[in-house]
Design an enzyme around this catalytic site. Structure first.
Site, mmCIF file in Angstrom:
data_model
loop_
_atom_site.group_PDB
_atom_site.id
_atom_site.type_symbol
_atom_site.label_atom_id
_atom_site.label_comp_id
_atom_site.label_asym_id
_atom_site.label_seq_id
_atom_site.Cartn_x
_atom_site.Cartn_y
_atom_site.Cartn_z
ATOM 1 N N CYS A 46 0.842 -1.211 -0.019
ATOM 2 C CA CYS A 46 0.199 -0.042 -0.052
ATOM 3 C C CYS A 46 0.805 1.187 -0.064
ATOM 4 O O CYS A 46 1.620 1.522 0.954
ATOM 5 C CB CYS A 46 -0.971 -0.110 1.207
ATOM 6 S SG CYS A 46 -1.887 1.475 1.517
ATOM 7 N N CYS A 84 0.541 3.438 3.139
ATOM 8 C CA CYS A 84 1.160 2.678 4.332
ATOM 9 C C CYS A 84 2.488 2.980 4.231
ATOM 10 O O CYS A 84 3.358 3.050 5.389
ATOM 11 C CB CYS A 84 0.502 1.321 4.648
ATOM 12 S SG CYS A 84 -1.005 1.120 5.061
ATOM 13 N N HIS A 93 -4.938 1.657 8.074
ATOM 14 C CA HIS A 93 -5.202 1.183 6.844
ATOM 15 C C HIS A 93 -6.497 0.735 6.650
ATOM 16 O O HIS A 93 -7.196 -0.573 7.031
ATOM 17 C CB HIS A 93 -4.391 -0.265 6.492
ATOM 18 C CG HIS A 93 -4.651 -0.479 5.063
ATOM 19 N ND1 HIS A 93 -4.059 0.170 3.782
ATOM 20 C CD2 HIS A 93 -5.552 -1.399 4.238
ATOM 21 C CE1 HIS A 93 -4.679 -0.364 2.885
ATOM 22 N NE2 HIS A 93 -5.536 -1.386 3.160
ATOM 23 N N GLY A 116 -13.689 6.663 -9.070
ATOM 24 C CA GLY A 116 -12.422 7.072 -9.271
ATOM 25 C C GLY A 116 -11.089 6.939 -8.163
ATOM 26 O O GLY A 116 -10.306 7.301 -8.286
ATOM 27 N N THR A 127 -8.125 5.261 -6.523
ATOM 28 C CA THR A 127 -6.996 4.451 -7.314
ATOM 29 C C THR A 127 -6.358 3.926 -6.330
ATOM 30 O O THR A 127 -5.549 2.830 -6.511
ATOM 31 C CB THR A 127 -6.137 5.423 -8.395
ATOM 32 O OG1 THR A 127 -5.898 6.401 -7.436
ATOM 33 C CG2 THR A 127 -6.907 5.890 -9.641
ATOM 34 N N HIS A 129 -6.584 2.906 0.070
ATOM 35 C CA HIS A 129 -6.404 3.361 1.470
ATOM 36 C C HIS A 129 -6.943 4.954 1.726
ATOM 37 O O HIS A 129 -6.659 5.682 0.928
ATOM 38 C CB HIS A 129 -4.828 3.380 1.798
ATOM 39 C CG HIS A 129 -4.451 4.091 3.309
ATOM 40 N ND1 HIS A 129 -3.474 3.085 4.001
ATOM 41 C CD2 HIS A 129 -4.733 4.896 4.073
ATOM 42 C CE1 HIS A 129 -3.212 3.813 4.999
ATOM 43 N NE2 HIS A 129 -4.121 4.820 5.066
ATOM 44 N N HIS A 131 -8.322 8.027 1.884
ATOM 45 C CA HIS A 131 -7.832 9.476 2.126
ATOM 46 C C HIS A 131 -8.979 10.693 1.340
ATOM 47 O O HIS A 131 -9.708 10.400 0.826
ATOM 48 C CB HIS A 131 -6.714 9.690 0.974
ATOM 49 C CG HIS A 131 -6.962 8.998 -0.070
ATOM 50 N ND1 HIS A 131 -6.991 7.661 -0.616
ATOM 51 C CD2 HIS A 131 -7.066 9.785 -1.414
ATOM 52 C CE1 HIS A 131 -7.489 7.409 -1.916
ATOM 53 N NE2 HIS A 131 -7.511 8.762 -2.393
ATOM 54 N N HIS A 155 -9.171 14.308 -0.252
ATOM 55 C CA HIS A 155 -8.590 15.442 -1.204
ATOM 56 C C HIS A 155 -9.249 16.780 -0.520
ATOM 57 O O HIS A 155 -10.165 16.969 -0.473
ATOM 58 C CB HIS A 155 -8.985 15.264 -2.628
ATOM 59 C CG HIS A 155 -8.464 13.878 -3.180
ATOM 60 N ND1 HIS A 155 -7.519 13.772 -4.042
ATOM 61 C CD2 HIS A 155 -8.941 12.743 -3.019
ATOM 62 C CE1 HIS A 155 -7.257 12.582 -4.662
ATOM 63 N NE2 HIS A 155 -8.304 11.891 -3.859
HETATM 64 P P1 AMP Z 1 -7.872 8.240 -5.621
HETATM 65 O O1 AMP Z 1 -7.804 8.449 -6.884
HETATM 66 O O2 AMP Z 1 -8.925 9.163 -4.878
HETATM 67 O O3 AMP Z 1 -7.411 7.204 -4.853
HETATM 68 O O4 AMP Z 1 -6.558 9.357 -5.182
HETATM 69 C C1 AMP Z 1 -5.090 9.073 -4.993
HETATM 70 C C2 AMP Z 1 -4.292 10.113 -5.285
HETATM 71 O O5 AMP Z 1 -2.951 9.633 -4.578
HETATM 72 C C3 AMP Z 1 -4.044 10.653 -6.719
HETATM 73 O O6 AMP Z 1 -4.366 11.996 -6.711
HETATM 74 C C4 AMP Z 1 -2.565 10.489 -6.784
HETATM 75 O O7 AMP Z 1 -2.137 11.563 -7.633
HETATM 76 C C5 AMP Z 1 -1.974 10.503 -5.355
HETATM 77 N N1 AMP Z 1 -0.739 9.401 -5.222
HETATM 78 C C6 AMP Z 1 -0.587 8.520 -5.664
HETATM 79 N N2 AMP Z 1 0.843 8.022 -5.205
HETATM 80 C C7 AMP Z 1 1.083 9.127 -4.585
HETATM 81 C C8 AMP Z 1 2.268 9.295 -3.494
HETATM 82 N N3 AMP Z 1 3.513 8.658 -3.682
HETATM 83 N N4 AMP Z 1 2.520 10.636 -3.139
HETATM 84 C C9 AMP Z 1 1.640 11.671 -2.990
HETATM 85 N N5 AMP Z 1 0.145 11.138 -3.899
HETATM 86 C C10 AMP Z 1 0.192 10.359 -4.465
HETATM 87 ZN ZN ZN Z 2 -2.607 1.425 3.443
#
Ligand code: AMP
Ligand code: ZN
Length: 111
Positions: free
Chosen positions: A4, A7, A46, A93, A95, A98, A100, A102
């Site tokens: 992850c 994580c 997580h 959407g 991706t 875990h 989060h 925005h």
């Molecule tokens: P979501 O599409 O809502 O799952 O958002 C995942 C977000 O995580 C996307 O906007 C990615 O650009 C961001 N993301 C993925 N890997 C990283 C990383 N290593 N550091 C910071 N942001 C990341």
């Molecule tokens: Zn995680």
């Protein structure tokens, strides 16, 4: 959760500039920002996503939203406004599986 990405950031296995850290959550800059301010507020636990929340997670969700409000003020967008977005599952959407939140702002954002 070895594979992850969040994580691994929380456990300092992947390098990331952590803007804020508490025992329960971190705040980082999104690696592919979609607005002048694009932060992610991430619980250390997580939780795969909103759809997987359990009753005990109610407190951390409140903390995440409150921290997003604080970070918006800190980044100067508390008055101009911003979006708080939880993407949920494939059609939402999401991706990274875990949880989060925005925080997006710093310009006029569309629908
Ligand atoms: P979501 O599409 O809502 O799952 O958002 C995942 C977000 O995580 C996307 O906007 C990615 O650009 C961001 N993301 C993925 N890997 C990283 C990383 N290593 N550091 C910071 N942001 C990341
Ligand atoms: Zn995680």
């Amino acid at each position: 959760m070895d594979d992850c990405v969040f994580c691994n950031i929380i456990n300092k296995i992947i390098q990331s500039q952590i803007l804020f850290e508490s025992p329960d959550l971190i705040v980082i800059n999104d690696i592919m920002p979609k607005a002048p301010v694009h932060l992610l507020v991430i619980p250390k636990k997580h939780i795969p996503g909103i759809a997987h929340l359990e009753a005990a997670d109610e407190v951390i969700v409140g903390e995440i939203v409150f921290k997003a409000k604080e970070m918006a003020q800190k980044h100067g967008i508390g008055e101009s406004g911003y979006k708080l977005v939880f993407n949920v599952g494939p059609d939402g959407g999401q991706t990274v599986p875990h949880l989060h939140l925005h925080l997006l702002g710093g310009k006029k954002l569309g629908e």
